[in-house]
Design a protein around this motif. Sequence first.
Motif, PDB file in Angstrom:
ATOM      1  N   LEU A 170       2.467  -3.940  -6.087  1.00 47.41           N
ATOM      2  CA  LEU A 170       1.870  -4.213  -4.780  1.00 47.41           C
ATOM      3  C   LEU A 170       1.597  -5.709  -4.613  1.00 47.41           C
ATOM      4  O   LEU A 170       1.855  -6.283  -3.557  1.00 47.41           O
ATOM      5  CB  LEU A 170       0.575  -3.425  -4.588  1.00 47.41           C
ATOM      6  CG  LEU A 170      -0.092  -3.659  -3.239  1.00 47.41           C
ATOM      7  CD1 LEU A 170      -0.473  -2.341  -2.602  1.00 47.41           C
ATOM      8  CD2 LEU A 170      -1.305  -4.535  -3.403  1.00 47.41           C
TER       9      LEU A 170
ATOM     10  N   ASP B 252       4.621  -0.664   4.329  1.00 50.07           N
ATOM     11  CA  ASP B 252       4.454   0.728   4.728  1.00 50.07           C
ATOM     12  C   ASP B 252       4.358   0.843   6.249  1.00 50.07           C
ATOM     13  O   ASP B 252       4.777   1.845   6.818  1.00 50.07           O
ATOM     14  CB  ASP B 252       3.217   1.325   4.064  1.00 50.07           C
ATOM     15  CG  ASP B 252       3.429   1.445   2.562  1.00 50.07           C
ATOM     16  OD1 ASP B 252       4.352   2.179   2.163  1.00 50.07           O
ATOM     17  OD2 ASP B 252       2.698   0.791   1.800  1.00 50.07           O
ATOM     18  N   ARG B 253       3.809  -0.177   6.877  1.00 51.45           N
ATOM     19  CA  ARG B 253       3.709  -0.251   8.338  1.00 51.45           C
ATOM     20  C   ARG B 253       3.754  -1.719   8.724  1.00 51.45           C
ATOM     21  O   ARG B 253       3.283  -2.565   7.970  1.00 51.45           O
ATOM     22  CB  ARG B 253       2.370   0.326   8.830  1.00 51.45           C
ATOM     23  CG  ARG B 253       2.250   1.824   8.699  1.00 51.45           C
ATOM     24  CD  ARG B 253       0.803   2.287   8.833  1.00 51.45           C
ATOM     25  NE  ARG B 253      -0.098   1.766   7.804  1.00 51.45           N
ATOM     26  CZ  ARG B 253      -0.104   2.187   6.536  1.00 51.45           C
ATOM     27  NH1 ARG B 253       0.732   3.087   6.112  1.00 51.45           N
ATOM     28  NH2 ARG B 253      -0.963   1.666   5.676  1.00 51.45           N
TER      29      ARG B 253
ATOM     30  N   ARG C 113      -3.848  -5.373   4.082  1.00 51.29           N
ATOM     31  CA  ARG C 113      -3.307  -5.783   5.382  1.00 51.29           C
ATOM     32  C   ARG C 113      -3.104  -7.289   5.380  1.00 51.29           C
ATOM     33  O   ARG C 113      -3.979  -8.052   4.966  1.00 51.29           O
ATOM     34  CB  ARG C 113      -4.245  -5.378   6.512  1.00 51.29           C
ATOM     35  CG  ARG C 113      -3.694  -5.715   7.895  1.00 51.29           C
ATOM     36  CD  ARG C 113      -4.620  -5.178   8.966  1.00 51.29           C
ATOM     37  NE  ARG C 113      -4.218  -5.574  10.287  1.00 51.29           N
ATOM     38  CZ  ARG C 113      -3.530  -4.828  11.140  1.00 51.29           C
ATOM     39  NH1 ARG C 113      -3.161  -3.610  10.786  1.00 51.29           N
ATOM     40  NH2 ARG C 113      -3.218  -5.272  12.339  1.00 51.29           N
TER      41      ARG C 113
ATOM     42  N   CYS D  57       1.369  -6.547   8.677  1.00 50.97           N
ATOM     43  CA  CYS D  57       1.972  -5.482   7.879  1.00 50.97           C
ATOM     44  C   CYS D  57       0.920  -4.950   6.925  1.00 50.97           C
ATOM     45  O   CYS D  57      -0.075  -5.621   6.637  1.00 50.97           O
ATOM     46  CB  CYS D  57       3.220  -5.945   7.144  1.00 50.97           C
ATOM     47  SG  CYS D  57       2.965  -7.233   5.929  1.00 50.97           S
ATOM     48  N   GLU D  58       1.125  -3.719   6.492  1.00 56.01           N
ATOM     49  CA  GLU D  58       0.207  -3.077   5.562  1.00 56.01           C
ATOM     50  C   GLU D  58       0.980  -2.505   4.388  1.00 56.01           C
ATOM     51  O   GLU D  58       2.102  -2.007   4.547  1.00 56.01           O
ATOM     52  CB  GLU D  58      -0.575  -1.957   6.253  1.00 56.01           C
ATOM     53  CG  GLU D  58      -1.525  -2.470   7.302  1.00 56.01           C
ATOM     54  CD  GLU D  58      -2.292  -1.374   8.022  1.00 56.01           C
ATOM     55  OE1 GLU D  58      -3.343  -1.708   8.597  1.00 56.01           O
ATOM     56  OE2 GLU D  58      -1.856  -0.200   7.997  1.00 56.01           O
ATOM     57  N   LEU D  59       0.347  -2.581   3.232  1.00 58.07           N
ATOM     58  CA  LEU D  59       0.890  -2.012   2.000  1.00 58.07           C
ATOM     59  C   LEU D  59      -0.134  -1.030   1.440  1.00 58.07           C
ATOM     60  O   LEU D  59      -1.313  -1.373   1.332  1.00 58.07           O
ATOM     61  CB  LEU D  59       1.125  -3.106   0.952  1.00 58.07           C
ATOM     62  CG  LEU D  59       2.189  -4.136   1.268  1.00 58.07           C
ATOM     63  CD1 LEU D  59       2.112  -5.282   0.274  1.00 58.07           C
ATOM     64  CD2 LEU D  59       3.552  -3.496   1.239  1.00 58.07           C
ATOM     65  N   ASP D  60       0.316   0.157   1.108  1.00 58.22           N
ATOM     66  CA  ASP D  60      -0.546   1.152   0.483  1.00 58.22           C
ATOM     67  C   ASP D  60      -0.311   1.110  -1.013  1.00 58.22           C
ATOM     68  O   ASP D  60       0.827   1.224  -1.465  1.00 58.22           O
ATOM     69  CB  ASP D  60      -0.234   2.546   1.017  1.00 58.22           C
ATOM     70  CG  ASP D  60      -0.528   2.679   2.504  1.00 58.22           C
ATOM     71  OD1 ASP D  60      -1.435   1.957   2.991  1.00 58.22           O
ATOM     72  OD2 ASP D  60       0.129   3.496   3.160  1.00 58.22           O
ATOM     73  N   ARG D  61      -1.375   0.979  -1.767  1.00 56.90           N
ATOM     74  CA  ARG D  61      -1.248   0.852  -3.215  1.00 56.90           C
ATOM     75  C   ARG D  61      -0.599   2.071  -3.847  1.00 56.90           C
ATOM     76  O   ARG D  61       0.195   1.943  -4.758  1.00 56.90           O
ATOM     77  CB  ARG D  61      -2.610   0.616  -3.838  1.00 56.90           C
ATOM     78  CG  ARG D  61      -2.510   0.341  -5.330  1.00 56.90           C
ATOM     79  CD  ARG D  61      -3.855   0.069  -5.897  1.00 56.90           C
ATOM     80  NE  ARG D  61      -3.733  -0.634  -7.160  1.00 56.90           N
ATOM     81  CZ  ARG D  61      -4.640  -0.568  -8.099  1.00 56.90           C
ATOM     82  NH1 ARG D  61      -5.713   0.143  -7.914  1.00 56.90           N
ATOM     83  NH2 ARG D  61      -4.476  -1.239  -9.207  1.00 56.90           N
TER      84      ARG D  61
ATOM     85  N   ALA E 281       1.370   4.326  -2.379  1.00 59.06           N
ATOM     86  CA  ALA E 281       2.572   4.818  -1.695  1.00 59.06           C
ATOM     87  C   ALA E 281       3.819   4.558  -2.523  1.00 59.06           C
ATOM     88  O   ALA E 281       3.952   3.527  -3.157  1.00 59.06           O
ATOM     89  CB  ALA E 281       2.723   4.133  -0.333  1.00 59.06           C
TER      90      ALA E 281
ATOM     91  N   GLU F  38      -6.271   4.417  -4.643  1.00 62.32           N
ATOM     92  CA  GLU F  38      -5.621   4.276  -3.346  1.00 62.32           C
ATOM     93  C   GLU F  38      -6.270   3.118  -2.596  1.00 62.32           C
ATOM     94  O   GLU F  38      -7.481   2.997  -2.568  1.00 62.32           O
ATOM     95  CB  GLU F  38      -5.749   5.564  -2.537  1.00 62.32           C
ATOM     96  CG  GLU F  38      -4.966   6.701  -3.153  1.00 62.32           C
ATOM     97  CD  GLU F  38      -4.984   7.933  -2.283  1.00 62.32           C
ATOM     98  OE1 GLU F  38      -5.206   7.809  -1.077  1.00 62.32           O
ATOM     99  OE2 GLU F  38      -4.761   9.013  -2.825  1.00 62.32           O
TER     100      GLU F  38
ATOM    101  N   THR G 227      -5.342   0.073   0.774  1.00 59.35           N
ATOM    102  CA  THR G 227      -4.427  -0.519   1.735  1.00 59.35           C
ATOM    103  C   THR G 227      -4.748  -1.994   1.857  1.00 59.35           C
ATOM    104  O   THR G 227      -5.905  -2.381   1.997  1.00 59.35           O
ATOM    105  CB  THR G 227      -4.558   0.162   3.116  1.00 59.35           C
ATOM    106  OG1 THR G 227      -4.190   1.534   2.981  1.00 59.35           O
ATOM    107  CG2 THR G 227      -3.663  -0.503   4.149  1.00 59.35           C
TER     108      THR G 227
END
Length: 158
Positions: free
Chosen positions: A34, A111-112, A77, A126-130, A132, A73, A75
Amino acid sequence: MQLEVRPDPSEVGRARRWARSRLAGSGIQADEPLAETLVLLVSELVTNAVVHTGRSAVLRLVLPGAVTEETDEATVRLEVDDASDRAPVARCADGEATGGRGLALVDGLADRWGWSREGTGKRIWCELDRSAGREGAAPACGSVDGAVAYGGYAYEVV
């Protein structure tokens, strides 16, 4: 937390170092996938902002509270504000091109992601989910009737 980035391509390295330093204390290890992805996305979005607008930009990072093994978990941003009101436009780069893949990379790694007009400029985020998974093939590029397609999704270019 945020960092003002001057309109100089050498600022991209400073933005990467700043993002890495902000990970300390968040529970996200510097060698974690990540973190590596986040730094790459910082590089792409800040480069786009300073190279394509020729103006200063603001890099903003929103990290989760301390991440532990019990709550793995999270996120992250990333936002980059610039002074241009022009919409981000994906380009299709041929195999020999040395640029033009930034938004495809963002689409494939985040992720988004999206963008919005902010005052006289815009914000790309943008967002990253740990937790995911990173599945799927690299996004394809193309444009149909004003929409840019990536990986089966269409984003309208306005």
